[in-house]
Design a protein around this motif. Sequence first.
Motif, PDB file in Angstrom:
ATOM      1  N   ASP A   1      11.403  10.488 -17.612  1.00 26.48           N
ATOM      2  CA  ASP A   1      12.173   9.264 -17.449  1.00 26.48           C
ATOM      3  C   ASP A   1      12.664   9.149 -16.000  1.00 26.48           C
ATOM      4  N   PRO A   2      12.412   8.041 -15.326  1.00 25.83           N
ATOM      5  CA  PRO A   2      12.766   7.920 -13.902  1.00 25.83           C
ATOM      6  C   PRO A   2      14.262   8.009 -13.646  1.00 25.83           C
TER       7      PRO A   2
ATOM      8  N   MET B   1      16.510   2.266  -9.651  1.00 22.71           N
ATOM      9  CA  MET B   1      15.596   1.131  -9.777  1.00 22.71           C
ATOM     10  C   MET B   1      14.291   1.356  -9.023  1.00 22.71           C
ATOM     11  N   ALA B   2      14.359   2.000  -7.848  1.00 19.93           N
ATOM     12  CA  ALA B   2      13.134   2.281  -7.097  1.00 19.93           C
ATOM     13  C   ALA B   2      12.230   3.228  -7.880  1.00 19.93           C
ATOM     14  N   SER B   3      12.827   4.254  -8.497  1.00 23.62           N
ATOM     15  CA  SER B   3      12.041   5.184  -9.311  1.00 23.62           C
ATOM     16  C   SER B   3      11.458   4.474 -10.528  1.00 23.62           C
ATOM     17  N   SER B   4      12.262   3.603 -11.133  1.00 28.43           N
ATOM     18  CA  SER B   4      11.792   2.865 -12.309  1.00 28.43           C
ATOM     19  C   SER B   4      10.655   1.920 -11.952  1.00 28.43           C
ATOM     20  N   SER B   5      10.686   1.369 -10.740  1.00 26.60           N
ATOM     21  CA  SER B   5       9.627   0.439 -10.337  1.00 26.60           C
ATOM     22  C   SER B   5       8.272   1.129 -10.322  1.00 26.60           C
TER      23      SER B   5
ATOM     24  N   THR C   1       7.489   3.813 -12.203  1.00 29.61           N
ATOM     25  CA  THR C   1       7.161   4.025 -13.615  1.00 29.61           C
ATOM     26  C   THR C   1       6.579   2.753 -14.231  1.00 29.61           C
ATOM     27  N   LEU C   2       7.079   1.605 -13.807  1.00 29.37           N
ATOM     28  CA  LEU C   2       6.664   0.323 -14.376  1.00 29.37           C
ATOM     29  C   LEU C   2       5.445  -0.280 -13.674  1.00 29.37           C
ATOM     30  N   GLY C   3       4.708   0.547 -12.947  1.00 32.97           N
ATOM     31  CA  GLY C   3       3.409   0.110 -12.458  1.00 32.97           C
ATOM     32  C   GLY C   3       3.287  -0.203 -10.989  1.00 32.97           C
ATOM     33  N   LEU C   4       4.374  -0.082 -10.224  1.00 32.47           N
ATOM     34  CA  LEU C   4       4.282  -0.343  -8.794  1.00 32.47           C
ATOM     35  C   LEU C   4       3.732   0.900  -8.101  1.00 32.47           C
ATOM     36  N   ALA C   5       2.688   0.760  -7.297  1.00 32.63           N
ATOM     37  CA  ALA C   5       2.141   1.893  -6.563  1.00 32.63           C
ATOM     38  C   ALA C   5       3.195   2.447  -5.622  1.00 32.63           C
ATOM     39  N   SER C   6       3.175   3.765  -5.402  1.00 32.43           N
ATOM     40  CA  SER C   6       4.216   4.395  -4.591  1.00 32.43           C
ATOM     41  C   SER C   6       4.239   3.836  -3.172  1.00 32.43           C
ATOM     42  N   GLY C   7       3.044   3.605  -2.586  1.00 34.91           N
ATOM     43  CA  GLY C   7       2.998   3.036  -1.249  1.00 34.91           C
ATOM     44  C   GLY C   7       3.553   1.624  -1.198  1.00 34.91           C
ATOM     45  N   MET C   8       3.197   0.818  -2.193  1.00 29.43           N
ATOM     46  CA  MET C   8       3.710  -0.553  -2.244  1.00 29.43           C
ATOM     47  C   MET C   8       5.210  -0.567  -2.482  1.00 29.43           C
ATOM     48  N   ALA C   9       5.723   0.409  -3.238  1.00 27.25           N
ATOM     49  CA  ALA C   9       7.173   0.485  -3.465  1.00 27.25           C
ATOM     50  C   ALA C   9       7.903   0.649  -2.139  1.00 27.25           C
ATOM     51  N   SER C  10       7.351   1.486  -1.265  1.00 30.29           N
ATOM     52  CA  SER C  10       7.966   1.680   0.048  1.00 30.29           C
ATOM     53  C   SER C  10       7.917   0.407   0.881  1.00 30.29           C
ATOM     54  N   VAL C  11       6.768  -0.259   0.874  1.00 34.02           N
ATOM     55  CA  VAL C  11       6.635  -1.504   1.641  1.00 34.02           C
ATOM     56  C   VAL C  11       7.613  -2.551   1.129  1.00 34.02           C
ATOM     57  N   LEU C  12       7.638  -2.745  -0.190  1.00 34.87           N
ATOM     58  CA  LEU C  12       8.470  -3.802  -0.758  1.00 34.87           C
ATOM     59  C   LEU C  12       9.955  -3.481  -0.669  1.00 34.87           C
ATOM     60  N   LEU C  13      10.302  -2.196  -0.574  1.00 36.55           N
ATOM     61  CA  LEU C  13      11.713  -1.853  -0.395  1.00 36.55           C
ATOM     62  C   LEU C  13      12.227  -2.330   0.958  1.00 36.55           C
TER      63      LEU C  13
END
Length: 300
Positions: free
Chosen positions: A31-32, A75-79, A81-93
């Motif tokens: 669980d994230p 929320m970043a960790s949950s994103s 888990t919910l299908g956001l690629a790790s690289g894209m999570a960094s960009v979108l943050l």
Amino acid sequence: MRARDLVLIITVMVIWGCNFSMIKLGVKDFDPLLIAAVRFLCATFPMIFFVTKPNVKWRYLLAYGLVFGTGIWGMASSSITLGLASGMASVLLQLDVLTTVFVGVLLYKETLSARAVVGILISLLGLTVSIIYTNGNITWLGLLCITVAAICWPLAGVIIRMSKTRSAFAFNIWGMLFAPIPLIALSVAFNGWDVINATYQQWNSNAWMSVLFQAYPTTLFGYWVWNKMVLKYPMSQLAPLTLLVSVFALLSGYLVYGEQLTVPQWVSCSAFLIGIGLVLYPSKQQPQAPVNHLKRSYES
């Protein structure tokens, strides 16, 4: 900037970029919210016994722990888990740069330069194209969670400013003391009490690697170096270097997980980061951009 300091800063950017892959390593099987809770427990103890409590009211530390722990990294960790690629999570943050600007305008009546406005428009255009041309590396729920995280970044900055602390590092350590409880409570609310026992029973080396990397190289070492640099150099010189985090996150996501971007996403992500760079780096005629007043100690 001294060469030694530049090497230290780039080292931290590499660590913060790889941090998103390490988050994914933990949340693949756990669980994230609980992974984030253990991260903050490790980062807080035993360090808190060696760092003097900042001379601020407890309510600021409590609010910071909630916003920083659950609002940003929960929320970043949950994103992811919910299908956001790790690289894209960094960009979108990096959306936090834009939300920070808006907070500066709304709360502190700061003005935007024409350069910043152009940067915001370019970034939003790049974000839109990235979403439209996704290859499955962006999901709507993941995007929602990372947007919440981006909104919470400037709120954490507002809390720090209101506290009038003189020690950002100590404030961060003591604020993290209040991060695990709301994360655990939220996890239980969504998954029931069984999630605690299941996490304990299934905890493995990947989980330890994930939380220990997030707690020590990322949070403690990263914050220590970054806060030292903030005291030595203006934010207008430092903030643009944080764009390297997304570069290293995309690279680590590709090397570790084989994450790919579509061709339009490569172009749009580049445009997005260029736009963010325009916002971060003020023109000579303008005072420090709003983002530099509230800019976080970044990807901890």
